[in-house]
Design an enzyme around this catalytic site. Structure first.
Site, PDB file in Angstrom:
ATOM      1  CB  CYS A  83      -1.001  -0.029   1.154  1.00 21.53           C
ATOM      2  SG  CYS A  83      -2.336   1.195   0.959  1.00 21.53           S
ATOM      3  CG  HIS A 193      -3.931  -3.385   2.515  1.00 22.17           C
ATOM      4  ND1 HIS A 193      -2.961  -3.163   3.478  1.00 22.17           N
ATOM      5  CD2 HIS A 193      -4.402  -2.161   2.173  1.00 22.17           C
ATOM      6  CE1 HIS A 193      -2.855  -1.863   3.707  1.00 22.17           C
ATOM      7  NE2 HIS A 193      -3.714  -1.234   2.924  1.00 22.17           N
ATOM      8  CD  GLU A 195      -2.169  -6.396   4.854  1.00 21.69           C
ATOM      9  OE1 GLU A 195      -2.270  -5.247   5.300  1.00 21.69           O
ATOM     10  OE2 GLU A 195      -1.735  -6.649   3.709  1.00 21.69           O
ATOM     11  CG  ASP A 245     -25.527  -4.579  15.932  1.00 15.73           C
ATOM     12  OD1 ASP A 245     -24.655  -3.925  15.335  1.00 15.73           O
ATOM     13  OD2 ASP A 245     -26.725  -4.549  15.617  1.00 15.73           O
ATOM     14  N   GLY A 332     -17.500   3.992  20.845  1.00 14.75           N
ATOM     15  CA  GLY A 332     -16.512   4.509  21.787  1.00 14.75           C
ATOM     16  C   GLY A 332     -15.289   5.129  21.151  1.00 14.75           C
ATOM     17  CG  ASP A 404     -27.408   4.994  14.114  1.00 14.70           C
ATOM     18  OD1 ASP A 404     -27.239   4.079  13.294  1.00 14.70           O
ATOM     19  OD2 ASP A 404     -26.737   5.097  15.155  1.00 14.70           O
ATOM     20  CG  ASN A 469     -26.565   1.949  10.454  1.00 14.46           C
ATOM     21  OD1 ASN A 469     -26.237   0.851  10.053  1.00 14.46           O
ATOM     22  ND2 ASN A 469     -25.744   2.742  11.130  1.00 14.46           N
TER      23      ASN A 469
END
Length: 552
Positions: A83, A193, A195, A245, A332, A404, A469
């Protein structure tokens, strides 16, 4: 066990590359500084890089790696760039005009033209058939590309490179041909990539490590017809993503769950959290079924433990050992205060996820806050949002915006400051127009910000992809919201992933044929075992759409 040395300038996800090499039966030794670099004790060297060109090559030079890399190449021992590791071999890039590359290839990288296609290129492309392919590159296999800048070729540049002794494997994105891989003497490099390219990519790494170039397998005419690139989708296959989820249930176990309009609790049986399996095992299962990517959405963010002990990090580390396609993690990814009171910036949180095996991070609520601030500041960022800090270090392709939204009906544009459109499905009171309102905190709080406004702001701030979503469609198994997808595709030039509502393979076909969706995501239909990822791919293949098939 033979040792492979990998240069580590803390650029992205080295965990997956390490896992891939170890999976092939080799030991990995990371070279973190020039003093760790012993040329005589190194037989195979890999230079991986992701993200911003200048950030990577400046890091390489500032840490003193230029001289030992040049000496190693001069020694004639094999080196492989991946890359941005390939891009570092060039003179420079328009992405970072002040930065200089190693200049083994004397021309500058340029940006893909986004007037005809989404940029970045994110997905599975192929090498153009040629008699001079090397290290087992197979024009009937697909490899995972994720980049905005490339060595874009014309006939003169190609001829000059070949006259200089370079072998070139070309790929085509839209109408633009670019370098997918190069080889000259002991130098080999790929823009894709390996991998993250499933079994096909592992084969390329193994061929480099063994220094072999096996011939292309003998495919039947029928196999060639099914597998060859028809460039109907800019050269990319139709990308199928499996989404998990993840949250803790009431017993404290880490489980995969699925909501019904974002409610993950059972309607009966004591209202417990729906448990649809363990995240690592499910990720492995979907990889084996042919998933092109796996997304983990950490829907409770595990607030009660130190960041370094977050269960999601262990999930990623374990999943990345056997899942050789891109992994995205969300939940998070923001500036946080750890349990001991330490302030930890979003970039550091993201870096921890990348080092554990993630390729992309998904930002939800904080993307809404960043977009609101962007408009307050007069359509500009201030450099502090998670989108800006993470994309600056790791590149736009590493930042996914998870949106959302829910549909709001109005009588006319005058009813809201947010962009509306005329809908084919009038509202309960005959309203002919609608807009999509963004929500935060897992759909629990609505904001006066439309999905059009949000996605445009996030693109401007440096995001590289939209995970779209739809609260109205979540868990419905009634198909994607096609109007919503087209609304967002009109708003941005970055790729858009359709999510929420898939219940049968026909829904994927419908989204790909009736909208400009760049990828489609499924969850519940896979978790419940109603269909496999391969069922969806076989269906699409039977209906004339190209998909990645990664059999030996």
């Amino acid at each position: 066990m033979p040792v492979v040395h990998v240069i580590d300038v803390e650029s992205g996800n080295l965990q997956s590359l390490t896992n891939a090499i170890e999976h092939l039966g080799y030991e990995v030794q990371l070279v973190k500084s020039p003093k760790d670099f012993n040329i005589s004790g190194t037989s195979r060297l890999i230079l991986p890089g992701v993200g911003n060109y200048g950030h990577f090559v400046d890091n390489l030079f500032n840490r003193g790696f230029e001289k030992p890399i040049r000496e190693y190449i001069e020694s004639g021992k094999p080196i492989m760039g991946i890359c941005v590791g390939l891009q570092a071999l060039f003179a420079g890039s328009v992405e970072s005009p002040k930065s200089t590359g190693l200049n083994y290839i004397d021309f500058k990288l340029s940006r893909f033209d986004d007037s005809e296609k989404p940029v970045p290129e994110i997905g599975w492309n192929s090498c153009i058939p040629s008699e001079n392919l090397f290290f087992g590159l197979d024009p009937y296999k697909r490899y995972y590309f994720v980049h905005s800048f490339a060595a874009i070729l014309n006939s003169e540049k190609k001829k000059n490179l070949e006259n200089d002794g370079w072998k070139i494997a070309k790929a085509k994105y839209g109408s633009e041909e670019f370098i997918a891989a190069v080889n000259k003497n002991n130098i080999f490099a790929t823009q894709f990539h390996p991998e993250k390219s499933g079994k096909a990519g592992l084969n390329v790494i193994e061929n480099f490590l063994k220094q072999q170039s096996p011939p292309i397998p003998n495919y039947s005419a029928e196999e060639k017809e099914l597998l060859m690139n028809d460039y109907s989708n800019y050269g990319l296959t139709r990308r199928i993503i499996a989404c998990l989820d993840v949250r803790t249930n009431d017993q404290g176990d880490l489980v995969v769950t699925k909501g019904d309009q974002y409610d993950v609790r059972e309607k009966s049986d004591g209202k417990g959290v729906r448990n649809l399996g363990k995240p690592v095992q499910l990720a492995q299962k979907y990889y084996q079924q042919g998933a092109d990517e796996v997304t983990f959405l950490n829907i409770t963010s595990f607030r009660d433990c130190p960041l370094k002990d977050t269960p999601m990090l262990e999930v990623l580390k374990q999943a990345a050992k056997t899942v050789f396609v891109p992994l995205t993690v969300g939940g998070g990814i923001k500036d946080i205060v750890d349990v001991d009171g330490t302030k930890i910036p979003a970039l550091e949180v993201a870096s921890l996820y990348f080092r554990s095996g993630a390729d992309k991070v998904s930002i939800g609520t904080d993307a809404v806050y960043a977009a609101e601030k962007y408009y307050e500041l007069g359509n500009r960022g201030d450099g502090t949002s998670p989108i800006e800090t993470i994309s600056k270090a790791y590149g736009a392709q590493a930042v996914v915006i998870s949106v959302d939204p829910k549909r709001v009906y109005v009588n006319s544009q005058a009813d809201t400051k947010n962009k509306v459109f005329e809908t084919e499905y009038p509202g309960p009171n005959g309203e002919k127009y609608c807009w999509y309102q963004c929500t935060i905190k897992g759909g629990r709080e609505s904001r006066d910000l439309g999905v059009w406004e949000l996605t445009r702001a996030c693109e401007a701030l440096g995001a590289g992809e939209i995970l779209l979503n739809c609260i109205d469609k979540d868990g419905s198994n009634s198909g994607y919201d096609l109007e919503l997808i087209e609304h967002v595709k009109d708003a941005v030039k970055i790729p858009v992933i359709a999510s929420s509502g898939a219940g049968v393979p026909e829904h994927f076909e419908e989204a790909f044929l009736k909208t400009r969706a760049d990828a489609c995501l499924g969850a519940g239909m896979f978790h419940r075992g109603e269909f496999t990822v391969n069922d969806v791919k076989e269906y699409l293949l039977e209906h004339g759409l190209k998909v990645r098939m990664d059999e030996e």
